[in-house]
Write a protein that holds these residues in place. Structure first.
Motif, short mmCIF file in Angstrom:
data_model
loop_
_atom_site.label_atom_id
_atom_site.label_comp_id
_atom_site.label_asym_id
_atom_site.label_seq_id
_atom_site.Cartn_x
_atom_site.Cartn_y
_atom_site.Cartn_z
N ASP A 69 -31.42 10.69 32.95
CA ASP A 69 -32.56 11.53 32.42
C ASP A 69 -32.72 11.87 31.13
O ASP A 69 -32.36 12.75 30.57
N VAL A 70 -33.51 10.84 30.75
CA VAL A 70 -33.95 11.02 29.14
C VAL A 70 -34.58 12.28 28.67
O VAL A 70 -34.48 12.97 27.69
N ASP A 71 -35.52 12.64 29.59
CA ASP A 71 -36.13 13.82 29.13
C ASP A 71 -35.19 15.19 29.26
O ASP A 71 -35.52 15.92 28.23
N ALA A 72 -34.10 15.20 30.03
CA ALA A 72 -33.30 16.19 29.88
C ALA A 72 -32.48 16.18 28.65
O ALA A 72 -32.32 17.43 28.08
N MET A 73 -32.15 14.97 28.28
CA MET A 73 -31.49 14.70 27.11
C MET A 73 -32.08 15.14 25.79
O MET A 73 -31.64 15.93 25.07
N ALA A 74 -33.41 14.94 26.08
CA ALA A 74 -34.36 15.27 24.70
C ALA A 74 -34.51 16.85 24.78
O ALA A 74 -34.18 17.35 23.60
N GLY A 75 -34.43 17.56 25.82
CA GLY A 75 -34.37 18.97 25.86
C GLY A 75 -33.19 19.38 25.45
O GLY A 75 -33.39 20.52 24.65
N ARG A 76 -32.06 19.27 25.64
CA ARG A 76 -30.89 19.70 25.29
C ARG A 76 -30.85 19.28 23.78
O ARG A 76 -30.15 20.30 23.06
N ILE A 77 -31.14 18.14 23.31
CA ILE A 77 -31.13 18.01 21.43
C ILE A 77 -32.06 18.74 20.92
O ILE A 77 -31.63 19.46 20.00
N ARG A 78 -33.28 19.09 21.56
CA ARG A 78 -34.34 19.97 20.76
C ARG A 78 -33.75 21.25 20.98
O ARG A 78 -34.10 22.23 19.88
N ALA A 79 -32.90 21.72 21.82
CA ALA A 79 -32.48 23.10 21.93
C ALA A 79 -31.49 23.46 20.70
O ALA A 79 -31.47 24.47 20.17
N ASP A 80 -30.72 22.49 20.72
CA ASP A 80 -29.71 22.44 19.55
C ASP A 80 -30.21 22.73 18.16
O ASP A 80 -29.92 23.37 17.26
N LEU A 81 -31.32 21.77 18.17
CA LEU A 81 -32.07 21.40 16.58
C LEU A 81 -32.86 23.01 16.26
O LEU A 81 -32.75 23.16 15.20
#
Length: 444
Positions: free
Chosen positions: A411-423
């Motif tokens: 789930d690449v969208d979920a991965m992007a969401g997690r990275i965005r939250a950390d950044l």
């Protein structure tokens, strides 16, 4: 009229690994999408003004002479291939247009950059560009380039040469400089290689020592590998290896304020790159062995390799299972700094290798393609398509643009969401870094 000199530029052995067979060759295509104001290059009917684009490309690419050179292979694989001028180079062979309004999303970015089309032909310069009208009224300049032409840092230097910090009206009288003259035959390549070898090692003792510095058997195997490439390609086709080695992928992208993310990274005692890499390790399922990522490290410090198209090595970073964001940032920074200082990789455990992540600085001020302002950017990660995750962040005009790629089963969208939250919220005191990786995955 004086004839231009013959140009021959041998590629390095390490660079040759990027074209060793058709699978590696296809995997090593890199791409980017540069979004710019549409008004300067759109006709009243909403279609792209081709001639104005070509005029600007002639001006811009005149500053990138490397883009008029092609590869020539040495006879019998005696040496590595060489870059030589393409005397039949025609800019229009490398440019296509699409007037159909297209959205800019994570799913459309690869197509906008030219992916999905056949690999770049190897009998001409290894790049092409595609101009597409976006549904926002902007224009997307999508570009493909092969990694053997240059690494990411060199590619960013090309963007800075193609664009300008101030608007410039396209010059319709601009012409591309003459690319130079290729050798008459490929037999010239080993001759040039020998001359340069002797020039670098002027005494018989120096030449003897330098030649035998590398095992002779290894040299023979390398030359033999170049000669049997047709047999390798036959095996690849017969076994269907391409589909296994180059699985389909999906991309996602987002943007955050670069200054805020950098301040949060500093509070965690790391750089923005460290924070991005740490966030990438938390975007995948944790492992009892920990998570590992590859991080490109430039060797262009203190002028070393400044004129080299490819001068990047890869560092392997490790994060312990269940580690919090701050601990991951600290560990990644320690590893990368040790490698940059030439101390080698620290003695750390080995975890599950999931892919790679990196960050590049493009410009802290707006850039212009002709008289069109560059508004947004998206660079495609050049990682192994079999990886769980590949992440490429780019800082441009105060914004961090990040693109994530992964295989279809993730789930690449979920991965992007997690990275965005950390950044976006890395140093928030409410973030409990003591929460282990599995709890965080469920919460996300």
């Amino acid at each position: 009229m004086t004839r231009p000199p013959v140009r021959v530029e041998l590629i390095r052995t390490l660079d040759e690994q990027k074209i060793v067979d058709s699978i590696v060759y296809e995997a090593m295509h890199i791409g980017a999408v540069i979004v710019m104001d549409g008004a300067p290059f759109l006709r009243p009917d909403g279609t792209i003004d081709r001639e104005r684009i070509h005029a600007q490309l002639r001006s811009s690419l005149g500053r990138v002479p490397e883009f008029s050179m092609r590869l020539m292979h040495a006879p019998l694989g005696i040496t590595t291939p060489a870059w030589v001028p393409d005397e039949h180079f025609d800019l229009r062979d490398h440019v296509t247009f699409d007037d159909s309004p297209t959205p800019l999303t994570g799913e459309t970015v690869p197509a906008l950059a030219g992916f999905g089309r056949p690999p770049l032909p190897q009998d001409r310069p290894l790049w092409d560009v595609r101009f597409t009208v976006l549904d926002t009224g902007e224009i997307a300049l999508g570009a493909r380039m092969h990694h053997v032409v240059g690494d990411g840092e060199w590619g960013f230097s090309v963007i800075k040469r193609v664009t300008r910090p101030e608007p410039q009206t396209p010059d319709h009288s601009a012409a591309l400089p003459h690319p130079g003259r290729p050798p008459r035959t490929s037999l010239a390549i080993p001759v040039v290689a020998l001359r340069r070898f002797l020039a670098a090692n002027p005494t018989p003792a120096a030449a003897w020592h330098e030649y035998w510095r590398k095992p002779f058997v290894k040299r023979v195997r390398r030359a033999g590998g170049r000669c049997i490439r047709p047999l390798k390609e036959h095996w690849i086709r017969r076994t269907g290896m391409r589909d296994r080695m180059l699985p389909a992928t999906r991309t996602a992208m987002f943007e955050v304020d670069a200054s805020r993310a950098a301040r949060d990274a500093a509070r965690l005692r790391g750089s923005l790159t460290d924070l991005l890499v740490a966030a990438a390790t938390r975007a995948v399922d944790d492992d009892e062995r920990g998570i590992d990522l590859m991080v490109p490290v430039s060797r262009r410090r203190r002028g070393a390799g400044g004129d080299s198209r490819n001068h990047i090595s890869m560092a392997r970073v490790h994060t312990a299972p269940g580690a919090g964001l701050a601990d991951r940032v600290a560990g990644i920074r320690e590893t990368v700094r040790a490698i940059v200082r030439g101390e080698g990789e620290p003695d750390t455990p080995r975890g599950r290798m999931v892919g790679y992540a990196t960050l590049m600085q493009l410009s802290d001020r707006p850039l212009w393609f002709g008289d069109a302002r560059v508004t947004r950017i998206a660079f495609l990660p050049a990682g192994d398509p079999r990886s769980e995750i590949s992440v490429l962040g780019t800082v441009y005009d105060g914004t961090l643009y990040t693109t994530i790629a992964s295989r279809l089963e993730f789930d690449v969208d979920a991965m992007a969401g997690r990275i965005r939250a950390d950044l976006a919220d890395a140093a928030a005191p409410a973030r409990a870094d003591a929460v282990d990786g599995s709890d965080r995955q469920e919460a996300a």
